[in-house]
Design a protein around this motif. Structure first.
Motif, PDB file in Angstrom:
ATOM      1  N   GLN A   1       1.027  -1.195   0.111  1.00 26.80           N
ATOM      2  CA  GLN A   1       0.081   0.116   0.172  1.00 26.80           C
ATOM      3  C   GLN A   1       0.833   1.316  -0.021  1.00 26.80           C
ATOM      4  O   GLN A   1       1.670   1.349   0.786  1.00 26.80           O
ATOM      5  N   SER A   2       0.470   2.193  -0.906  1.00 24.59           N
ATOM      6  CA  SER A   2       1.295   3.401  -0.957  1.00 24.59           C
ATOM      7  C   SER A   2       0.293   4.665  -0.337  1.00 24.59           C
ATOM      8  O   SER A   2      -0.832   4.440   0.080  1.00 24.59           O
ATOM      9  N   LEU A   3       1.209   5.655  -0.014  1.00 23.62           N
ATOM     10  CA  LEU A   3       0.523   6.927   0.667  1.00 23.62           C
ATOM     11  C   LEU A   3       0.081   7.722  -0.610  1.00 23.62           C
ATOM     12  O   LEU A   3      -0.488   8.750  -0.285  1.00 23.62           O
ATOM     13  N   GLY A   4       0.310   7.551  -1.800  1.00 26.85           N
ATOM     14  CA  GLY A   4      -0.500   8.034  -2.951  1.00 26.85           C
ATOM     15  C   GLY A   4      -1.870   7.936  -3.110  1.00 26.85           C
ATOM     16  O   GLY A   4      -2.542   6.870  -2.691  1.00 26.85           O
ATOM     17  N   GLY A   5      -2.552   8.909  -3.588  1.00 26.46           N
ATOM     18  CA  GLY A   5      -4.214   9.152  -3.603  1.00 26.46           C
ATOM     19  C   GLY A   5      -4.582   8.712  -5.250  1.00 26.46           C
ATOM     20  O   GLY A   5      -3.843   9.066  -6.058  1.00 26.46           O
ATOM     21  N   GLU A   6      -5.703   8.300  -5.565  1.00 25.53           N
ATOM     22  CA  GLU A   6      -6.192   7.996  -6.654  1.00 25.53           C
ATOM     23  C   GLU A   6      -7.805   7.998  -6.593  1.00 25.53           C
ATOM     24  O   GLU A   6      -8.473   7.407  -5.860  1.00 25.53           O
ATOM     25  N   ASP A   7      -8.326   8.768  -7.532  1.00 25.78           N
ATOM     26  CA  ASP A   7      -9.800   8.804  -7.327  1.00 25.78           C
ATOM     27  C   ASP A   7     -10.689   7.748  -7.870  1.00 25.78           C
ATOM     28  O   ASP A   7     -11.807   7.619  -7.818  1.00 25.78           O
TER      29      ASP A   7
END
Length: 418
Positions: free
Chosen positions: A353-359
């Motif tokens: 799991q990354s800390l990036g966001g994706e809608d």
């Protein structure tokens, strides 16, 4: 891609147990090779002509033209973006969606590529041109199968605007009803830490929640020789910058991975004047949805407490962005089977799991689905990180993305209960 994929397809059940299903799946690698030049040309066109959120007019028109010519039923979304349906009419429970994002970033490009951005200060530094070309290419493969009656269920391609802003375009697409009659949804995202020819998969949360936070401080301003009369706004802003992340880390369960990182700070222009106004802006990220809500609720109160001793006023603007992308276990298994059939077991890697966001996360609040990470690094070559002006993915990733998405869309496993 592996050249002999008949055995993995049989084992994973991509086409079920029928001879017809296996025969259709066997056609995919050759169709990918046939359509990859078109996907590559589109990718380079979009890369050279990047468009910011909700202004993706060229991309929308070009994709609509290609898919209409391939026989898809194309419907333009309000503003920018489109959906394209392939295959026979089918009820909701037999319709699969595949999604791509169209927009670029406000970032100057420094790749030096012959098809580098022609728009100053704007670039496809997140790889959405690769996402879009992969979905377009998969769509052309599936359109060929639809024309011969070999597409077993309905497939909807979603080309979404405005992934890079908050609130993002996924909410617009959902609001337009594009997933109301869809049973499952799939997508991909470039991963420059993985080599071309590999993909990364994980069931459960694969990205994190992300919000935009802006804290504005206002005071009377004054002379730096008398900060006690002016209210030392810069010092107060420094307290917010350093202490707000620390307080959140101690008020929210640390296992939730809360992270507040500032990306922009401004206050004043003269060394001997206390400014009357300043701000800090950044992103608040969290690995768990419940903790995400709790952290956001804390921000305004903590900021007020931090600045109270300094005779300045605080205004907090927290823009809710996205929850974590939470991959459905059944949908992840469908992607895994398709990827192994195409790439072999060595081509499918576990990912964290990354800390990036994706809608893409918003679609998963309405319909089950999963996102796969697409390796874009040239084997043995450098790692070009996302959101950097020199991000230069290896175009060999296009055929991989096309094949994995096309095989997933063909598979009965991709449907809930399949």
């Amino acid at each position: 891609m592996t050249s002999d994929t008949s055995s993995p397809r049989t084992e994973t059940g991509l086409g079920g147990s029928s001879e017809l299903g296996a025969r259709v799946a066997d056609r995919v690698p050759d169709l990918v090779v046939a359509h990859e030049p078109t996907a590559r040309a589109l990718r380079r066109d979009l890369h050279a002509h990047p468009e910011l959120a909700r202004a993706e007019h060229h991309a929308t028109a070009r994709i609509a033209e290609l898919l209409t010519a391939a026989g898809a039923e194309v419907k333009l979304l309000p503003g920018t973006g489109l959906i394209a349906d392939l295959g026979p009419d089918a009820p909701r429970e037999r319709t699969i969606a595949v999604r791509a994002a169209l927009d670029a970033l406000r970032t100057p490009e420094s790749t030096g590529l012959p098809y580098a951005s022609t728009v100053p200060g704007v670039a496809h530094a997140c790889g959405h041109d690769v996402h879009t070309a992969s979905v377009l290419g998969a769509g052309l493969v599936l359109a060929d199968l639809a024309r011969t009656g070999d597409l077993p269920h309905r497939v909807r391609l979603l080309f979404q605007p405005a992934e890079e802003v908050m609130p993002g375009g996924a909410l617009d697409v959902v609001g337009a009803g594009a997933v109301d009659d869809v049973a499952a949804i799939y997508g991909l995202h470039c991963d420059p830490s993985l080599d071309v020819g590999t993909v990364g998969l994980k069931a459960g949360p694969i990205t994190s929640a992300s919000d935009h936070v802006t804290v504005r401080l206002r005071g009377t301003g004054g002379h730096t020789s008398r900060p006690h009369l002016a209210g030392d706004l810069v010092f107060a802003l420094g307290q917010v910058i350093t202490q707000l992340p620390a307080v959140l880390a101690r008020r929210v369960d640390p296992r939730a991975g809360v992270n507040l990182t500032w990306g922009a700070v401004h206050a004043g222009d003269a060394a001997n004047a206390v400014p009357a106004e300043g701000f800090a802006a950044g992103t608040l990220r969290c690995m768990e949805t419940e903790a995400w809500h709790h952290a956001g609720e804390l921000v305004e109160g903590v900021v007020a407490d931090l600045v109270r001793p300094y005779a300045v006023r605080a205004e907090v603007d927290l823009v809710r962005g996205v929850p974590p992308v939470d991959n459905d276990i059944h949908a992840t298994a469908a992607l895994d089977a398709a990827a192994r059939a195409l790439l072999g077991d060595d081509g499918v890697l576990p990912t964290r799991q990354s800390l990036g966001g994706e809608d893409f996360a918003w679609y998963l609040h309405h319909v089950p689905g999963a996102m796969v990470r697409l390796g874009t690094r040239t084997p043995g070559g450098p790692t070009y990180d996302l959101h950097r002006g020199d991000f230069a993915p290896d175009e060999g990733a296009l055929a991989v993305g096309m094949g994995v998405l096309a095989l997933t869309a063909l598979s009965p496993r991709a449907l809930p209960g399949g």
